[in-house]
Design a protein around this motif. Structure first.
Motif, PDB file in Angstrom:
ATOM      1  N   MET A   1       0.845  -1.204   0.000  1.00  0.00           N
ATOM      2  CA  MET A   1       0.000   0.000   0.000  1.00  0.00           C
ATOM      3  C   MET A   1       0.877   1.250   0.000  1.00  0.00           C
ATOM      4  SD  MET A   1      -2.918  -0.855   2.807  1.00  0.00           S
ATOM      5  CE  MET A   1      -4.133   0.371   2.439  1.00  0.00           C
ATOM      6  N   GLY A   4       0.082   7.374   0.885  1.00  0.00           N
ATOM      7  CA  GLY A   4      -1.162   8.145   0.778  1.00  0.00           C
ATOM      8  C   GLY A   4      -2.380   7.278   1.009  1.00  0.00           C
ATOM      9  N   MET A   5      -2.334   6.079   0.421  1.00  0.00           N
ATOM     10  CA  MET A   5      -3.455   5.148   0.574  1.00  0.00           C
ATOM     11  C   MET A   5      -3.605   4.721   2.022  1.00  0.00           C
ATOM     12  SD  MET A   5      -3.907   1.741  -1.668  1.00  0.00           S
ATOM     13  CE  MET A   5      -5.084   0.478  -1.274  1.00  0.00           C
ATOM     14  N   ASN A   8      -5.070   7.565   4.080  1.00  0.00           N
ATOM     15  CA  ASN A   8      -6.522   7.651   3.883  1.00  0.00           C
ATOM     16  C   ASN A   8      -7.239   6.546   4.644  1.00  0.00           C
ATOM     17  OD1 ASN A   8      -6.233   9.841   2.272  1.00  0.00           O
ATOM     18  ND2 ASN A   8      -6.356   8.719   0.341  1.00  0.00           N
ATOM     19  N   ALA A   9      -6.655   5.337   4.576  1.00  0.00           N
ATOM     20  CA  ALA A   9      -7.281   4.205   5.263  1.00  0.00           C
ATOM     21  C   ALA A   9      -7.299   4.443   6.770  1.00  0.00           C
ATOM     22  CB  ALA A   9      -6.522   2.919   4.934  1.00  0.00           C
ATOM     23  N   SER A  12      -9.977   6.858   7.579  1.00  0.00           N
ATOM     24  CA  SER A  12     -11.296   6.225   7.394  1.00  0.00           C
ATOM     25  C   SER A  12     -11.644   5.336   8.586  1.00  0.00           C
ATOM     26  CB  SER A  12     -11.297   5.373   6.127  1.00  0.00           C
ATOM     27  OG  SER A  12     -11.245   6.189   5.011  1.00  0.00           O
ATOM     28  N   VAL A  13     -10.647   4.563   9.032  1.00  0.00           N
ATOM     29  CA  VAL A  13     -10.870   3.672  10.178  1.00  0.00           C
ATOM     30  C   VAL A  13     -11.207   4.499  11.425  1.00  0.00           C
ATOM     31  CG1 VAL A  13      -9.782   1.992  11.727  1.00  0.00           C
ATOM     32  CG2 VAL A  13      -9.424   1.817   9.271  1.00  0.00           C
ATOM     33  N   ASP A  16     -14.676   5.839  11.195  1.00  0.00           N
ATOM     34  CA  ASP A  16     -15.684   4.804  11.423  1.00  0.00           C
ATOM     35  C   ASP A  16     -15.740   4.387  12.879  1.00  0.00           C
ATOM     36  OD1 ASP A  16     -17.621   2.754  10.458  1.00  0.00           O
ATOM     37  OD2 ASP A  16     -16.106   1.446  11.358  1.00  0.00           O
ATOM     38  N   ILE A 168     -11.630  -7.317   5.879  1.00  0.00           N
ATOM     39  CA  ILE A 168     -10.900  -6.065   5.638  1.00  0.00           C
ATOM     40  C   ILE A 168      -9.522  -6.357   5.035  1.00  0.00           C
ATOM     41  CG2 ILE A 168      -9.704  -4.162   6.825  1.00  0.00           C
ATOM     42  CD1 ILE A 168     -12.066  -4.030   8.740  1.00  0.00           C
ATOM     43  N   LEU A 169      -8.835  -7.346   5.639  1.00  0.00           N
ATOM     44  CA  LEU A 169      -7.494  -7.675   5.150  1.00  0.00           C
ATOM     45  C   LEU A 169      -7.550  -8.189   3.715  1.00  0.00           C
ATOM     46  CD1 LEU A 169      -5.911  -9.375   8.305  1.00  0.00           C
ATOM     47  CD2 LEU A 169      -5.711  -7.011   7.556  1.00  0.00           C
ATOM     48  N   SER A 170      -8.616  -8.958   3.408  1.00  0.00           N
ATOM     49  CA  SER A 170      -8.727  -9.506   2.051  1.00  0.00           C
ATOM     50  C   SER A 170      -8.935  -8.402   1.014  1.00  0.00           C
ATOM     51  CB  SER A 170      -9.873 -10.513   1.982  1.00  0.00           C
ATOM     52  OG  SER A 170     -11.115  -9.833   1.995  1.00  0.00           O
ATOM     53  N   GLN A 171      -9.352  -7.208   1.495  1.00  0.00           N
ATOM     54  CA  GLN A 171      -9.537  -6.080   0.575  1.00  0.00           C
ATOM     55  C   GLN A 171      -8.214  -5.368   0.300  1.00  0.00           C
ATOM     56  OE1 GLN A 171     -13.068  -4.985  -0.158  1.00  0.00           O
ATOM     57  NE2 GLN A 171     -13.375  -7.032   0.661  1.00  0.00           N
ATOM     58  N   GLY A 172      -7.164  -5.840   0.964  1.00  0.00           N
ATOM     59  CA  GLY A 172      -5.853  -5.231   0.742  1.00  0.00           C
ATOM     60  C   GLY A 172      -5.492  -4.178   1.770  1.00  0.00           C
ATOM     61  N   THR A 173      -6.349  -4.005   2.787  1.00  0.00           N
ATOM     62  CA  THR A 173      -6.031  -3.022   3.834  1.00  0.00           C
ATOM     63  C   THR A 173      -5.028  -3.628   4.801  1.00  0.00           C
ATOM     64  OG1 THR A 173      -8.256  -2.152   3.656  1.00  0.00           O
ATOM     65  CG2 THR A 173      -7.022  -1.535   5.618  1.00  0.00           C
ATOM     66  N   LEU A 178      -5.274  -0.472  10.041  1.00  0.00           N
ATOM     67  CA  LEU A 178      -6.456  -0.660  10.884  1.00  0.00           C
ATOM     68  C   LEU A 178      -6.141  -0.301  12.345  1.00  0.00           C
ATOM     69  CD1 LEU A 178      -9.388  -1.782  10.658  1.00  0.00           C
ATOM     70  CD2 LEU A 178      -8.482  -3.965  11.431  1.00  0.00           C
TER      71      LEU A 178
END
Lengths: 483, 258
Positions: A1, A4-5, A8-9, A12-13, A16, A168-173, A178
């Motif tokens: 990752m 920047g990504m 952002n993550a 976002s966490v 949320d 979440i991990l499977s989405q590449g985060t 997290l």
């Protein structure tokens, strides 16, 4: 990752996590109650310490005015009339009254005695108040960690329990994005808790407190709450069930915030035992009995003094001395007994300090012990500051007693002095002018210098830094384990 | 942009035949979990645009296979390969191409379908407009009045639709489905199977693990029969038809009792 990504993550966490707290009513209720508790403790303690400060300054002035307003008297009567020294709390005592509530805040100063400090608020209470007042320091040191636990014990474990973590991990985060996001949300709670403290700190600056000390004080509490945020995140990451995470964190809180400070003080008392007050008082009394009686000029203990004075002034009897021999005896006696009293007082203070130091070593084992020490040192309400108050009060006592003895020596003749009980006229002749009472020094107790307090607090800062380092490493391992 | 177009953009073949490029491939895959060997030299390939169902009983190694492709298990030997990349060495790249639907679609119950989708997209730094999200919801037939409801009021079928909508929005060409029809009612199963067929028709490559023989035969182009971590048989649908359920059922039963 990419960075920047990841950033952002993380945000976002964090966002949320706040949404989760707001929607799960328990978390937001706990947060609101915690904040209200912090704010109310700050307001109440601020008002209380402000009142105490004003009251003690006023009483100090009253004591000085009352002393100088005394009529013509025999100087030794003024020695026993006595004086008071009041410890005005430091500006940062509004956040941490420290030992103030336990050690007493005023001392009655008189000849031949070193009295203990009096009027400790907690000593005046019943056993029901033994937990101490709800000061901001207590709220943040003990209750705020509990607040963080209640809000965030499930921050990571619920992701495992509901299997959202693998999703979440499977989405590449990244797991660290997290954890960092959850940490950031907790950090914002820490920030909210510190806001009332920061406002009170700014008020303390307007009351004369050093800005750098206030910054250090707030930074220390930030580190402390950060330690707890990391503890919560670590345990929440280690366990895959919310109930397990909560149970473990509750145990850790009891251990670090409740048990460890008591273990520390018990260990300190065992490793470095000090004599009890009664035992010390008897020992002081026994040693003082070996000295002469300062009220009795014919006491054999002062024969040497008498001989030396007679020789010095080349006279045969004390009545012919150009100075009042009774005053000389009182002065010499005061010097001797003060030496003894100071030795015992110094020993007692060293014992207390040794115990305090042992207790402070437990900061390596409990962040609560570390912040408690650091907080009191920074606020100028530690045992060291109290000891300085005792020393300064003793200096004042010795100074005013010896000043009165000097008046006794120089302004009252020996003949008038020994004949003072022979009628009204003789009694009047054995008095000195009230103008002499002006010699009483103003007593103003100042907080320790900023540099002194900052230097003293370095070990506790290091303890908190070590906790932060270990926990950050632990979270890294826990994150790897969660992958 | 629909899935078909996305796949073309990524230069991936969507031809459904075994000669096309394999997007998912197990090469002599061996995986141990806590000292127990779960997968033993597993070999299979899933071509682009193909639906491949790994069928097996409890403990056959289905979920382990899936988790290995997801990067949660590390092979002791052999490789799990996605689009030519080994999963263990190119995890981030692989994960950006895959969408995973766990057995129980694990989204957040305190969030609405739209919030769930937006949140997961933000984690992947993907920006979508509300209109694009609505389009995805329409594709999976998630009713408009349900999209703003928290997922704690959803049925499992609706949660899966939300998860598939998310996968569509992530433009993932490869899907991993873990027991996708478990716990669904017959109507929801039909809806789900149709959705999976549509995805494949649009070029998505799908690996699903299941113990539902009937469901697998309904939707899969090929079925691999898994037993004790080994592939013990493969069945292929005839051109334009479906795999013979009875044949697979008998083979499954025989393999289970063998």
């Amino acid at each position: 990752m990419s960075v920047g990504m990841t950033t952002n993550a993380v945000f976002s966490v964090a966002k949320d996590e706040w949404r989760y707290w707001v929607r799960s009513k328990i978390a937001v209720s706990v947060l609101i109650i915690g904040l209200l508790l912090t704010i109310s403790s700050v307001i109440v303690t601020l008002a209380n310490m402000h009142e105490l400060s004003h009251q003690r300054s006023s009483m100090q002035n009253n004591a000085e005015e009352t002393f100088v307003d005394q009529p013509d008297r025999h100087p030794h009567r003024m020695v026993h009339y006595g004086h008071y020294a009041f410890r005005v709390p430091s500006p940062l005592s509004i956040l941490d009254p420290g030992v103030d509530a336990y050690t007493g805040n005023s001392i009655f100063l008189e000849g031949h005695r070193q009295n203990s400090a009096m009027f400790a608020d907690q000593k005046q209470g019943t056993g029901l108040t033994s937990l101490g007042s709800l000061s901001p320091a207590f709220v943040v040191q003990v209750l705020a960690p509990l607040l963080l636990i209640l809000i965030a014990y499930s921050s990571m474990s619920r992701e495992k329990e509901s299997q959202t973590l693998s999703f979440i991990l499977s989405q590449g985060t990244s797991i660290y994005a997290l954890i960092l996001g959850k940490g950031l949300a907790l950090l914002s709670v820490v920030g909210l808790i510190l806001v009332p403290l920061a406002i009170a700190g700014m008020y303390a600056v307007t009351q004369g407190e050093s800005g750098i000390v206030v910054v250090g004080f707030l930074l220390a509490y930030f580190f402390y709450l950060l330690v707890w945020a990391l503890i919560v995140l670590l345990f929440s990451s280690l366990f895959s069930k919310n109930s397990e995470s909560f149970t473990a964190l509750a145990f850790v809180w009891i251990l670090l915030c409740i048990a460890m400070p008591r273990i520390a003080s018990t260990t300190a008392a065992t490793v470095s035992p000090s004599s009890g007050k009664l035992e010390t008082d008897f020992a002081v009394l026994a040693e003082l009995r070996t000295l002469g009686d300062g009220h009795n000029a014919n006491d054999p203990a002062f024969a040497k003094l008498k001989a030396s004075l007679l020789e010095k002034y080349n006279v045969d009897k004390v009545e012919d001395l150009p100075v009042n021999f009774r005053g000389m005896v009182a002065s010499a006696s005061e010097e001797e007994l003060t030496h003894v009293l100071n030795r015992f007082a110094e020993q007692s203070m060293q014992d207390e300090l040794a115990q305090t130091q042992i207790s402070r070593y437990f900061g390596w084992l409990s962040p609560m012990v570390a912040i408690r020490s650091l907080s009191m040192i920074s606020a100028g309400s530690s045992i060291e500051t109290h000891h300085r108050f005792l020393r300064e009060a003793e200096e004042l006592r010795y100074s005013f007693v010896q000043s009165l003895n000097k008046v006794h020596v120089e302004q009252l003749s020996y003949i008038d002095d020994i004949n003072r009980s022979k009628g009204e006229e003789a009694w009047k002749k054995a008095r000195v002018s009230a103008d002499n009472w002006q010699m009483i020094q103003d007593f103003t107790f100042e907080t320790d210098a900023a540099e002194t307090r900052l230097n003293r607090s370095i070990p506790s800062f290091l303890q908190l830094a070590l906790w932060l380092g270990i926990l950050a490493f632990g979270i890294r391992l826990a994150g790897r384990q969660s992958l | 942009m629909d899935v078909y177009v996305i796949l073309l953009h990524q230069g991936l073949s969507v031809t459904k035949n075994n000669n096309s490029k394999a997007l998912i491939e197990a090469r002599d895959l061996c995986v141990d979990i806590k000292d127990a060997t779960i997968l033993k030299n597993l070999n299979f390939k899933v071509a682009a645009g193909e639906i491949y169902a790994l069928l097996g009983g409890n403990g056959a190694g289905k979920s382990t296979t899936l988790k290995t492709f997801l990067g949660f298990n590390k092979p002791v030997s052999g490789n799990a390969v996605i689009d030519g990349q080994e999963v263990t060495s190119a995890l981030d790249s692989v994960r950006s191409k895959t969408a995973y639907l766990p057995e129980s679609a694990t989204l957040y119950p305190h969030l609405t379908a739209r919030e769930n989708v937006s949140y997961f997209l933000s984690l992947a730094d993907i920006k979508k407009t509300d209109a694009e999200i609505d389009t995805a919801f329409e594709k999976v037939a998630l009713q408009a009045n349900a999209r703003e409801r928290q997922l704690q009021t959803y049925s499992k079928g609706m949660r899966q639709k939300t998860a598939i909508a998310l996968a569509l929005l992530r433009e993932a060409p490869i899907f991993f489905l873990d027991e996708p029809t478990s716990g669904l009612d017959p109507v929801a199963i039909d809806e789900f199977n149709q959705l999976v067929s549509d995805l494949a028709a649009n070029g998505a490559t799908i690996l699903m693990v299941t113990h539902d023989v009937y469901g697998a035969c309904q939707v899969a182009d090929r079925i691999g029969l898994l037993r004790d971590g080994e592939l013990v048989g493969e069945y292929e649908a005839p051109e334009g038809g479906r795999i013979d359920t009875e044949q697979v059922h008998i083979a499954f039963a025989q393999r289970q009792t063998a």
